[in-house]
Design a protein around this motif. Structure first.
Motif, PDB file in Angstrom:
ATOM      1  N   VAL A 256       0.865  -1.178   0.000  1.00 11.82           N
ATOM      2  CA  VAL A 256       0.000   0.000   0.000  1.00 11.82           C
ATOM      3  C   VAL A 256       0.902   1.228   0.000  1.00 11.82           C
ATOM      4  O   VAL A 256       1.734   1.381   0.882  1.00 11.82           O
ATOM      5  CB  VAL A 256      -0.913   0.035   1.239  1.00 11.82           C
ATOM      6  N   GLN A 257       0.752   2.086  -0.983  1.00 12.21           N
ATOM      7  CA  GLN A 257       1.651   3.221  -1.151  1.00 12.21           C
ATOM      8  C   GLN A 257       0.943   4.514  -0.779  1.00 12.21           C
ATOM      9  O   GLN A 257      -0.158   4.781  -1.232  1.00 12.21           O
ATOM     10  CB  GLN A 257       2.112   3.299  -2.608  1.00 12.21           C
ATOM     11  N   LEU A 258       1.603   5.285   0.055  1.00 10.95           N
ATOM     12  CA  LEU A 258       1.130   6.634   0.334  1.00 10.95           C
ATOM     13  C   LEU A 258       1.823   7.579  -0.634  1.00 10.95           C
ATOM     14  O   LEU A 258       2.942   7.318  -1.077  1.00 10.95           O
ATOM     15  CB  LEU A 258       1.456   7.013   1.780  1.00 10.95           C
ATOM     16  N   VAL A 259       1.182   8.705  -0.921  1.00 14.96           N
ATOM     17  CA  VAL A 259       1.750   9.652  -1.876  1.00 14.96           C
ATOM     18  C   VAL A 259       1.779  11.039  -1.269  1.00 14.96           C
ATOM     19  O   VAL A 259       0.717  11.610  -0.977  1.00 14.96           O
ATOM     20  CB  VAL A 259       0.942   9.667  -3.188  1.00 14.96           C
ATOM     21  N   GLU A 260       2.988  11.569  -1.097  1.00 16.20           N
ATOM     22  CA  GLU A 260       3.157  12.912  -0.571  1.00 16.20           C
ATOM     23  C   GLU A 260       3.234  13.918  -1.711  1.00 16.20           C
ATOM     24  O   GLU A 260       3.667  13.586  -2.817  1.00 16.20           O
ATOM     25  CB  GLU A 260       4.448  13.022   0.255  1.00 16.20           C
ATOM     26  N   SER A 261       2.863  15.148  -1.406  1.00 18.22           N
ATOM     27  CA  SER A 261       3.009  16.240  -2.358  1.00 18.22           C
ATOM     28  C   SER A 261       3.143  17.541  -1.582  1.00 18.22           C
ATOM     29  O   SER A 261       2.911  17.579  -0.373  1.00 18.22           O
ATOM     30  CB  SER A 261       1.796  16.310  -3.302  1.00 18.22           C
ATOM     31  N   GLY A 262       3.515  18.607  -2.298  1.00 22.04           N
ATOM     32  CA  GLY A 262       3.574  19.920  -1.684  1.00 22.04           C
ATOM     33  C   GLY A 262       4.968  20.412  -1.358  1.00 22.04           C
ATOM     34  O   GLY A 262       5.132  21.550  -0.908  1.00 22.04           O
ATOM     35  N   GLY A 263       5.972  19.586  -1.562  1.00 26.84           N
ATOM     36  CA  GLY A 263       7.333  20.027  -1.300  1.00 26.84           C
ATOM     37  C   GLY A 263       7.785  21.051  -2.321  1.00 26.84           C
ATOM     38  O   GLY A 263       7.108  21.316  -3.316  1.00 26.84           O
ATOM     39  N   GLY A 264       8.943  21.645  -2.073  1.00 27.58           N
ATOM     40  CA  GLY A 264       9.483  22.623  -2.987  1.00 27.58           C
ATOM     41  C   GLY A 264      10.636  23.369  -2.364  1.00 27.58           C
ATOM     42  O   GLY A 264      11.141  22.983  -1.306  1.00 27.58           O
ATOM     43  N   ALA A 265      11.046  24.428  -3.033  1.00 29.39           N
ATOM     44  CA  ALA A 265      12.155  25.260  -2.558  1.00 29.39           C
ATOM     45  C   ALA A 265      11.608  26.602  -2.107  1.00 29.39           C
ATOM     46  O   ALA A 265      10.837  27.244  -2.842  1.00 29.39           O
ATOM     47  CB  ALA A 265      13.182  25.447  -3.662  1.00 29.39           C
ATOM     48  N   VAL A 266      11.976  27.020  -0.905  1.00 28.48           N
ATOM     49  CA  VAL A 266      11.523  28.300  -0.364  1.00 28.48           C
ATOM     50  C   VAL A 266      12.682  28.999   0.321  1.00 28.48           C
ATOM     51  O   VAL A 266      13.700  28.386   0.646  1.00 28.48           O
ATOM     52  CB  VAL A 266      10.368  28.122   0.653  1.00 28.48           C
ATOM     53  N   GLN A 267      12.505  30.277   0.568  1.00 29.26           N
ATOM     54  CA  GLN A 267      13.469  31.037   1.356  1.00 29.26           C
ATOM     55  C   GLN A 267      13.195  30.824   2.838  1.00 29.26           C
ATOM     56  O   GLN A 267      12.066  30.507   3.244  1.00 29.26           O
ATOM     57  CB  GLN A 267      13.342  32.523   1.029  1.00 29.26           C
ATOM     58  N   ALA A 268      14.226  30.994   3.633  1.00 28.60           N
ATOM     59  CA  ALA A 268      14.052  30.922   5.086  1.00 28.60           C
ATOM     60  C   ALA A 268      12.961  31.898   5.522  1.00 28.60           C
ATOM     61  O   ALA A 268      12.891  33.023   5.019  1.00 28.60           O
ATOM     62  CB  ALA A 268      15.365  31.251   5.790  1.00 28.60           C
ATOM     63  N   GLY A 269      12.120  31.443   6.434  1.00 31.04           N
ATOM     64  CA  GLY A 269      10.999  32.238   6.887  1.00 31.04           C
ATOM     65  C   GLY A 269       9.715  31.969   6.132  1.00 31.04           C
ATOM     66  O   GLY A 269       8.639  32.433   6.544  1.00 31.04           O
TER      67      GLY A 269
ATOM     68  N   TYR B  97       3.300   1.481   6.600  1.00 29.57           N
ATOM     69  CA  TYR B  97       3.102   2.031   5.263  1.00 29.57           C
ATOM     70  C   TYR B  97       3.824   3.364   5.145  1.00 29.57           C
ATOM     71  O   TYR B  97       3.769   4.202   6.050  1.00 29.57           O
ATOM     72  CB  TYR B  97       1.601   2.222   4.986  1.00 29.57           C
ATOM     73  N   TRP B  98       4.465   3.545   4.013  1.00 27.09           N
ATOM     74  CA  TRP B  98       5.265   4.743   3.769  1.00 27.09           C
ATOM     75  C   TRP B  98       5.049   5.258   2.363  1.00 27.09           C
ATOM     76  O   TRP B  98       4.741   4.495   1.444  1.00 27.09           O
ATOM     77  CB  TRP B  98       6.750   4.418   3.922  1.00 27.09           C
ATOM     78  N   GLY B  99       5.240   6.576   2.218  1.00 24.72           N
ATOM     79  CA  GLY B  99       5.287   7.165   0.895  1.00 24.72           C
ATOM     80  C   GLY B  99       6.726   7.245   0.411  1.00 24.72           C
ATOM     81  O   GLY B  99       7.665   6.864   1.113  1.00 24.72           O
ATOM     82  N   GLN B 100       6.893   7.762  -0.792  1.00 25.58           N
ATOM     83  CA  GLN B 100       8.228   7.875  -1.379  1.00 25.58           C
ATOM     84  C   GLN B 100       8.880   9.213  -1.076  1.00 25.58           C
ATOM     85  O   GLN B 100      10.066   9.407  -1.393  1.00 25.58           O
ATOM     86  CB  GLN B 100       8.156   7.652  -2.891  1.00 25.58           C
ATOM     87  N   GLY B 101       8.141  10.116  -0.486  1.00 28.29           N
ATOM     88  CA  GLY B 101       8.724  11.353  -0.019  1.00 28.29           C
ATOM     89  C   GLY B 101       8.531  12.526  -0.958  1.00 28.29           C
ATOM     90  O   GLY B 101       8.303  12.374  -2.155  1.00 28.29           O
TER      91      GLY B 101
END
Length: 122
Positions: A1-14, A111-115
Motif C-alpha cells: 500500500v503506497q502513500l503519496v506525498e506532495s507539496g514540497g518545494g524550494a523556499v526562502q528561510a521564513g 506504510y510509507w510514501g516515497q517522499g
C-alpha cells in the motif's frame, strides 16, 4: 500500500509550505499517522504525529510552534503546515501510517510514501 506525498518545494528561510499525504487504504484504516524527514546524509527523524481517531498530536521539539499536523477526516488526507521554515528543515519528508497507536519511531509504521523534497535557502 503506497502513500503519496506532495507539496514540497524550494523556499526562502521564513517561508511556508503545506505538505499533503494522499488517501489510500492505509490512511482510511490507520490510527497513527506521522510525518518523518531525512536530511541529506542523516538519519530519518520523526517530525509530528497525529492519532487519527482522536486528534491527539505530538511534535518534535525542533518544529514545535512552527509546524502543524492535521487531517481532513472527510477526505482522509494528512497535512503538514510548515511555517517559519529554516535551512535546517531541508530534507525529504515522508508520511506514514499504522493501524495501531504508535510513538514517533519509524519502526512502528507499516506504510510509507516515497517522499517529497523540501529545500529551504538561507
Amino acid at each position: 500500500v503506497q502513500l503519496v506525498e506532495s507539496g514540497g518545494g524550494a523556499v526562502q528561510a521564513g517561508g511556508s509550505l503545506r505538505l499533503s499525504c494522499a488517501p489510500s487504504v492505509a490512511t482510511v484504516s490507520s490510527n497513527s499517522m506521522p510525518w518523518f524527514r531525512q536530511p541529506p546524509g542523516k538519519e530519518r527523524e520523526g517530525v509530528a504525529r497525529i492519532y487519527t481517531r482522536i486528534g491527539v498530536t505530538y511534535y518534535a521539539t525542533s518544529v514545535k510552534g512552527r509546524f502543524t499536523i492535521s487531517q481532513d477526516n472527510a477526505k482522509y488526507i494528512l497535512y503538514l503546515q510548515m511555517n517559519t521554515l529554516k535551512p535546517e528543515d531541508t530534507a525529504m519528508y515522508y508520511c506514514a501510517a499504522a493501524p495501531t497507536y504508535c510513538t514517533l519511531s519509524a519502526e512502528h509504521y507499516n506504510y510509507w510514501g516515497q517522499g517529497t523534497q523540501v529545500t529551504v535557502a538561507s
